[in-house]
Structures are given as C-alpha cells and as structure tokens.
Write a protein that holds these residues in place. Structure first.
Motif, PDB file in Angstrom:
ATOM      1  N   SER A  48       8.075   3.039   0.911  1.00  0.00           N
ATOM      2  CA  SER A  48       8.326   2.074   1.984  1.00  0.00           C
ATOM      3  C   SER A  48       7.029   1.454   2.492  1.00  0.00           C
ATOM      4  O   SER A  48       7.000   0.260   2.823  1.00  0.00           O
ATOM      5  N   LEU A  49       5.968   2.239   2.552  1.00  0.00           N
ATOM      6  CA  LEU A  49       4.668   1.677   2.937  1.00  0.00           C
ATOM      7  C   LEU A  49       4.214   0.629   1.932  1.00  0.00           C
ATOM      8  O   LEU A  49       3.717  -0.445   2.298  1.00  0.00           O
ATOM      9  N   ALA A  50       4.404   0.943   0.642  1.00  0.00           N
ATOM     10  CA  ALA A  50       3.983   0.016  -0.410  1.00  0.00           C
ATOM     11  C   ALA A  50       4.814  -1.257  -0.396  1.00  0.00           C
ATOM     12  O   ALA A  50       4.279  -2.371  -0.515  1.00  0.00           O
ATOM     13  N   TYR A  51       6.133  -1.124  -0.250  1.00  0.00           N
ATOM     14  CA  TYR A  51       6.997  -2.295  -0.285  1.00  0.00           C
ATOM     15  C   TYR A  51       6.808  -3.173   0.951  1.00  0.00           C
ATOM     16  O   TYR A  51       6.949  -4.405   0.868  1.00  0.00           O
ATOM     17  N   ALA A  52       6.516  -2.560   2.099  1.00  0.00           N
ATOM     18  CA  ALA A  52       6.235  -3.372   3.280  1.00  0.00           C
ATOM     19  C   ALA A  52       4.993  -4.218   3.051  1.00  0.00           C
ATOM     20  O   ALA A  52       4.947  -5.402   3.424  1.00  0.00           O
ATOM     21  N   GLY A  53       3.968  -3.621   2.437  1.00  0.00           N
ATOM     22  CA  GLY A  53       2.775  -4.403   2.105  1.00  0.00           C
ATOM     23  C   GLY A  53       3.089  -5.500   1.121  1.00  0.00           C
ATOM     24  O   GLY A  53       2.560  -6.619   1.226  1.00  0.00           O
ATOM     25  N   LEU A  54       3.945  -5.216   0.148  1.00  0.00           N
ATOM     26  CA  LEU A  54       4.357  -6.240  -0.822  1.00  0.00           C
ATOM     27  C   LEU A  54       5.073  -7.385  -0.125  1.00  0.00           C
ATOM     28  O   LEU A  54       4.918  -8.557  -0.505  1.00  0.00           O
ATOM     29  N   ALA A  55       5.835  -7.063   0.935  1.00  0.00           N
ATOM     30  CA  ALA A  55       6.558  -8.092   1.689  1.00  0.00           C
ATOM     31  C   ALA A  55       5.677  -8.828   2.672  1.00  0.00           C
ATOM     32  O   ALA A  55       6.125  -9.797   3.299  1.00  0.00           O
ATOM     33  N   PRO A 359      -5.737   4.786   0.710  1.00  0.00           N
ATOM     34  CA  PRO A 359      -6.227   3.600  -0.010  1.00  0.00           C
ATOM     35  C   PRO A 359      -5.070   2.685  -0.419  1.00  0.00           C
ATOM     36  O   PRO A 359      -4.036   3.155  -0.917  1.00  0.00           O
ATOM     37  N   LYS A 360      -5.262   1.389  -0.228  1.00  0.00           N
ATOM     38  CA  LYS A 360      -4.222   0.439  -0.625  1.00  0.00           C
ATOM     39  C   LYS A 360      -4.017   0.424  -2.141  1.00  0.00           C
ATOM     40  O   LYS A 360      -2.919   0.103  -2.615  1.00  0.00           O
ATOM     41  N   ALA A 361      -5.052   0.780  -2.896  1.00  0.00           N
ATOM     42  CA  ALA A 361      -4.907   0.835  -4.349  1.00  0.00           C
ATOM     43  C   ALA A 361      -3.879   1.887  -4.761  1.00  0.00           C
ATOM     44  O   ALA A 361      -3.199   1.738  -5.779  1.00  0.00           O
ATOM     45  N   VAL A 362      -3.754   2.955  -3.957  1.00  0.00           N
ATOM     46  CA  VAL A 362      -2.753   3.985  -4.255  1.00  0.00           C
ATOM     47  C   VAL A 362      -1.353   3.434  -4.014  1.00  0.00           C
ATOM     48  O   VAL A 362      -0.419   3.716  -4.777  1.00  0.00           O
ATOM     49  N   LEU A 363      -1.190   2.639  -2.961  1.00  0.00           N
ATOM     50  CA  LEU A 363       0.110   2.011  -2.729  1.00  0.00           C
ATOM     51  C   LEU A 363       0.446   1.037  -3.855  1.00  0.00           C
ATOM     52  O   LEU A 363       1.610   0.932  -4.273  1.00  0.00           O
ATOM     53  N   ALA A 364      -0.567   0.319  -4.357  1.00  0.00           N
ATOM     54  CA  ALA A 364      -0.334  -0.558  -5.513  1.00  0.00           C
ATOM     55  C   ALA A 364       0.099   0.258  -6.721  1.00  0.00           C
ATOM     56  O   ALA A 364       0.987  -0.153  -7.488  1.00  0.00           O
ATOM     57  N   ALA A 365      -0.490   1.448  -6.893  1.00  0.00           N
ATOM     58  CA  ALA A 365      -0.100   2.333  -7.992  1.00  0.00           C
ATOM     59  C   ALA A 365       1.350   2.780  -7.837  1.00  0.00           C
ATOM     60  O   ALA A 365       2.096   2.864  -8.824  1.00  0.00           O
ATOM     61  N   VAL A 366       1.765   3.061  -6.603  1.00  0.00           N
ATOM     62  CA  VAL A 366       3.146   3.460  -6.352  1.00  0.00           C
ATOM     63  C   VAL A 366       4.101   2.342  -6.755  1.00  0.00           C
ATOM     64  O   VAL A 366       5.131   2.570  -7.411  1.00  0.00           O
ATOM     65  N   VAL A 367       3.765   1.097  -6.378  1.00  0.00           N
ATOM     66  CA  VAL A 367       4.628  -0.041  -6.724  1.00  0.00           C
ATOM     67  C   VAL A 367       4.666  -0.255  -8.232  1.00  0.00           C
ATOM     68  O   VAL A 367       5.734  -0.440  -8.833  1.00  0.00           O
ATOM     69  N   LEU A 368       3.508  -0.205  -8.884  1.00  0.00           N
ATOM     70  CA  LEU A 368       3.449  -0.464 -10.325  1.00  0.00           C
ATOM     71  C   LEU A 368       4.259   0.561 -11.112  1.00  0.00           C
ATOM     72  O   LEU A 368       4.968   0.212 -12.066  1.00  0.00           O
ATOM     73  N   THR A 369       4.167   1.819 -10.733  1.00  0.00           N
ATOM     74  CA  THR A 369       4.946   2.839 -11.442  1.00  0.00           C
ATOM     75  C   THR A 369       6.435   2.737 -11.122  1.00  0.00           C
ATOM     76  O   THR A 369       7.278   3.084 -11.953  1.00  0.00           O
ATOM     77  N   ALA A 370       6.757   2.236  -9.918  1.00  0.00           N
ATOM     78  CA  ALA A 370       8.169   2.105  -9.535  1.00  0.00           C
ATOM     79  C   ALA A 370       8.844   0.962 -10.273  1.00  0.00           C
ATOM     80  O   ALA A 370      10.020   1.061 -10.646  1.00  0.00           O
ATOM     81  N   VAL A 371       8.120  -0.150 -10.487  1.00  0.00           N
ATOM     82  CA  VAL A 371       8.743  -1.321 -11.116  1.00  0.00           C
ATOM     83  C   VAL A 371       8.704  -1.254 -12.630  1.00  0.00           C
ATOM     84  O   VAL A 371       9.296  -2.104 -13.304  1.00  0.00           O
ATOM     85  N   TYR A 372       8.065  -0.250 -13.183  1.00  0.00           N
ATOM     86  CA  TYR A 372       8.009  -0.132 -14.640  1.00  0.00           C
ATOM     87  C   TYR A 372       9.412  -0.058 -15.240  1.00  0.00           C
ATOM     88  O   TYR A 372       9.684  -0.605 -16.314  1.00  0.00           O
ATOM     89  N   GLY A 373      10.327   0.619 -14.521  1.00  0.00           N
ATOM     90  CA  GLY A 373      11.691   0.753 -15.016  1.00  0.00           C
ATOM     91  C   GLY A 373      12.452  -0.551 -15.081  1.00  0.00           C
ATOM     92  O   GLY A 373      13.517  -0.622 -15.711  1.00  0.00           O
TER      93      GLY A 373
END
Length: 567
Positions: A48-55, A359-373
């Motif tokens: 949710s932290l990562a997706y809020a940043g994406l939004a 680190p925001k890079a970790v949130l980017a990693a969370v998003v990238l691994t989540a959208v791989y599917g």
C-alpha cells in the motif's frame, strides 16, 4: 449455499451477506480468520505504501485504502476470501489522469483522487440498479491478457527511475522509456544497489517461503540497514515522516461539476476494479465451493470505495495476489478483512515512526515484483499459434495502454472488444454440406473435401444467429456459391437453420430476398431445422408460404426425397 432461483425470492438479508456467513460461522474458523487478517495486514503495509507513491499520493493514503476498503467490502461483498485495497493499475490510472486535473495543487490532487472513489461508489450503485454486471463480459480474456501486459510494462517503466535513482518523466511508455534512457548516465549507484538487493531478496523469499509476507520482511531489513548505514546521508531517498493516527472521516471536498473528466476516470476505475475483483473472487469461490453473486459484487466494490473515500482515500479493488495471501493464511470469511483493518489501525497509531527511513527504491522493488505477474507473454504466444483474432485483440489492448495510458487503454480495449465481437458475428461461417460417403449423413464440404456434393442441390447451414449484422453476408456467401456452381443445373437450395439459435426481422428479410433471387432462376428454396421461436417469426413474416412449409418434422432427407419425386 445455493442461489435463489429468482430475484423476487431474495429478502433483505440476501443483500447483506454477513447475515448469511455469520449464521454459518463455526468457532473453529476464528483462529484462521485472525491469522489471515494479521498476515494480510503484513502484506498490505509495503504494497500500500508503494502503490500510494505510484498514485502520486502520501504513503499513508494507501494504508487507508486497505483499512477502510476491507471494512466496506466485508459488509456487502459476496466473496469470502477476496482482499480489497489499492492496485497497481488503478494507482497508475490515478497518477496519469489526476495530475492534469489538479494543475500542480497537491491538496486538490488528493481531493480529486478521493472524489474519484466517491464517484466509483455511486456508479457501482447505478450499475447494480440497472443490472449492468453482464456488460463486463464484453471484455474478452484475450483483451485482458494484452491490457495486463501493457499495464505491467507501463507500471514497471514508472518505477525504474526510482530504482536507478534518476528523475524520470514522460507521459506514456515510450516517452518515459526515452527519458529514462537519457538519464542513465546520472544513475545513483547506491540507490540501484539497494533496489536490486531488495528485488533479489523478495524473489528468493517468495520461492523459498511461498505465501509468507516476504515484502514486509524485506522492508524491515531495509529500514534497519538504512538506519545503521546512514543511507539517507548518502543521498538515498526515503519515505520521510508518515503522519500517525487514523484517517479523518469526511465527505467529498469537491463536487462532480468542479472537476472536468471525473466520470470517465471513475468509469475506467470501476471497470478495472470489477473485472479484476470478480475474476479473483470466482477463483476462490470455486475452490471453496460456495456461490458468488456477480451483481452483489457491484455493491461490495461500491461499499469498499465509499469507505475508502470517506477516509480521504482513492479507488480500491480486489486483486488476485492479496486475495491469495488471505486465502493461503487461512481466511474462511470476510471477518479476516476486519482483523486486517484492526491490525492496520494499530500500525497507523503506533508504528509509523519506524517507516521514516524506508528507501523509496525498496518500494519500487515491491511494485516491480508485484507487477511481474501481469506480464503473461506465454499466453500471447499461445494466442499467436492458436487464434490470430485473439492475438490481435490482445495486441490492440497492449498497444493502447503503452501509447495512450491506462485509462484510455482500458476504454479502447472495451471498445475493441465490442468491435471484434461485431466483426466476428458479421462474418459467420456458412457451411455448404455434402453427403458423407457411404452414409445418409451430411457435413461441411470445406472441412471434409471427400464428401459428395449432390447434383443440382445446394445445402447451406449458417453457423450463427441470422441477425441484422450478418444477414447480408450470409446471402452473399450463398449467391457466391451459386455463381461458382453450375447455376443452370441447380434446382434446389436448402437452408439448414439448426445451428442458428436466433433470427430477427433482418434475417427474415434476407430469406425473402434469397427466395426472390432463386425464384428468378427457377430454383426452389426450402428451410429445415428451424427452432420453435424461429418458425414462429418466419410464419408471422410470411416466409413459410414461400418455402413450402416449416414443419418441425421436416428433415434434409425428406426434402431431398420430395425434390426427386417432383416431375
């Protein structure tokens, strides 16, 4: 529990699902729901932290979506395992659309995002009242494969600049990719190392410990490492201070007429939320053997978005990944969502201070691994081998998302679904039949060239309903066949309607015109195999008088024998 056979049999408790699953609730389920709720909350925090940043919204807003959206869905949703929260596609849709509406005003940006959630809730109620849930079936699975792939690539491109520590920018996938490539010389190597290590740990952890909240563990390790190693001082961007406390409850700060373009954005969000949510919910309903009500899901999604909007959140939806976490952890009922919301509320009250050095890079990693599917390229290759039409549909959706963005992409994909459906219906296969050698049976000459064509007879079978979009195409196929055959020798044409489930007035008109054309060449027209409703319409329209009857007992064999006996 079986669904009532008719909507009139549904009393008010039917529209309030907790009245059903609470009546069946067993004490042995409670521990599983509690564990599932805590596990889902652990999964939801980093995502949710990562997706809020994406939004483009403050990080706590994403947590609000899981906290409040889950409570709303638990009240009116019909799935017992579906988990509700922000999703990557909706987050990117908000980011790609609301920015222009807000004109650089951060407060207005948040208000518009919240208004979108309110509007989604209102559209859900409207769609429920008008029973519009069936319209979503117009979007084919092939289109969804292409759309998800395009969304996954677009989302990945928005996160790569954060992973590499560069500014990024651009309006669509190609623009972002070009800008990103031009900034690679400015990459921040410490930021990149942090992000790559996070990706590696998440991927490895999910393979070794499937179903566990690996992302939360990686986030925890990243916070400890950033604090101990002083990464913020080395220029590694972090989330910063996250306000503690529960979301403030309030109504919409803006009205619909205050924001131009809010309805198309909300409609796109609803389309995404409903398709993704119902698809995931059906999976778990089939697994656990209970009935899912697709129409009720409109109320569930509406209640979730209303709850999120009241807490100043943005649109939420059900997703397969978070629902799989909820299911694997032992969720038996939506009570798991309530326990997840309680856990998230406690985190917002007491633990937000621990997230400042994330680190925001970790949130980017969370998003990238989540959208791989979302990137199902094997499915695209399978379509290319098996059905080019499905592949082209998927390619249209993929290209639309990459070039136009998520909102325009999903709307164009929906339009493409309808157009492809009409194109397929407008050119039905017309089988011309021949006798199977050594038998008195008939089948398609095109598929079985060894069949024997009958001299002086054309037998055709439209393999679709005869309606206004295809009636002329069917007649054109028959006349072309007549031209290809030895026309002077043809004395009988038989129309087999056994594969046509429906016929409208345009189809009847086509049969009138075909009869007139054949009569001018001294060729008789006969009809066999028409179902009851087709016979009723053809009789009422006067076709029966021209084709020698429409008796249900008429068969191809009887028609051919009668033709042979004629002088």
């Amino acid at each position: 529990m079986d669904l009532p056979k008719h909507p009139k049999a549904r009393t008010w408790p039917w529209w309030f699902p907790p009245s059903r699953w609470l009546a069946e609730y067993q004490p042995s389920w409670l521990l599983g729901d509690i564990i599932a709720g805590v596990t889902l909350a652990a999964y939801a925090i980093p995502v949710s932290l990562a997706y809020a940043g994406l939004a483009g919204l403050p990080p706590q807003v994403g947590v609000y979506g899981y906290l409040l959206g889950g409570l709303g869905y638990a009240l009116l949703g019909s799935s017992r395992q579906l988990a509700i929260g922000p999703t990557s596609a909706i987050s990117l849709m908000i980011a790609g659309t609301v920015g222009a509406m807000a004109d650089g005003d951060a407060q207005r940006y948040a208000q518009i995002a919240s208004l979108v959630a309110f509007t989604v809730a209102a559209l859900c109620l409207f769609a429920w009242l008008l029973r519009l849930s069936a319209l979503v079936k117009l979007i084919s699975d092939s289109i969804l494969v292409g759309f998800k792939a395009g969304a996954g690539l677009t989302i990945a491109m928005t996160q790569l600049p954060t992973l590499f520590g560069v500014g990024g920018g651009g309006h669509n996938f190609l623009d972002r990719a070009w800008t990103f490539l031009g900034q690679l010389g400015q990459m921040h190597y410490v930021v990149l190392i942090v992000g790559v290590v996070a990706i590696g740990l998440i991927v490895l952890g999910e393979r070794l410990l499937p179903g566990k909240p690996i992302a939360l563990g990686v986030v925890t390790l990243a916070i400890i490492a950033a604090t101990v190693l002083g990464l913020p001082a080395l220029g590694v961007p972090t989330t910063g201070e996250i306000p503690a406390g529960l979301p403030a409850v309030a109504g919409p700060a803006l009205r619909l007429r205050d924001v131009e373009g809010i309805l198309p954005l909300a409609a796109g969000c609803l389309l995404l939320a409903y398709i993704e949510g119902v698809s995931a919910a059906r999976t778990f309903a089939a697994k656990h053997g209970y009935a899912l009500d697709p129409r009720q899901e409109l109320l569930g999604i509406g209640a979730a978005n209303l709850a999120a909007a009241i807490g100043q959140g943005y649109p939420v939806a059900g997703g397969l990944s978070q629902s799989a976490v909820n299911d694997k952890a032992g969720a038996r009922t939506p009570l798991a969502l309530v326990f997840a919301s309680i856990t998230l509320a406690l985190c917002l009250l007491f633990l937000t201070g621990l997230l400042e050095n994330l680190p925001k890079a970790v949130l980017a990693a969370v998003v990238l691994t989540a959208v791989y599917g979302l990137l199902d390229f094997p499915a695209l290759l399978r379509m290319w081998r098996l059905s080019r039409l499905d592949f082209y549909a998927a390619a249209i959706a993929l290209g639309a998302v990459l070039l136009l963005g998520i909102l325009q992409g999903i709307l164009l994909a929906a339009l493409a679904s309808i157009l492809l459906l009409l194109a397929w219906v407008s050119r039905p296969h017309v089988a011309f039949l021949g006798r199977i050698p050594g038998t008195n049976n008939f089948s398609d000459l095109e598929r079985h060239p060894e069949n024997e064509p009958l001299p002086g007879v054309i037998i055709f079978r439209p393999e679709a309903s005869l309606i206004y979009v295809n009636a002329d195409a069917v007649m054109e196929s028959v006349l072309n066949r007549l031209r290809e055959a030895d026309a002077p020798a043809i004395r009988l044409t038989v129309c087999d309607l056994s594969a046509a489930p429906y016929l409208d007035l345009a189809g009847a008109r086509m049969l009138h015109e075909l009869h007139a054309e054949l009569a001018s060449r001294d060729i008789a027209l006969r009809i066999i195999g028409a179902h009851g409703s087709l016979r009723d319409l053809l009789r009422a329209d006067g076709v029966e008088l021209k084709v020698g009857g429409l008796g249900r007992a008429a068969t191809l064999d009887s028609v051919l024998r009668a033709h042979v006996q004629q002088p």
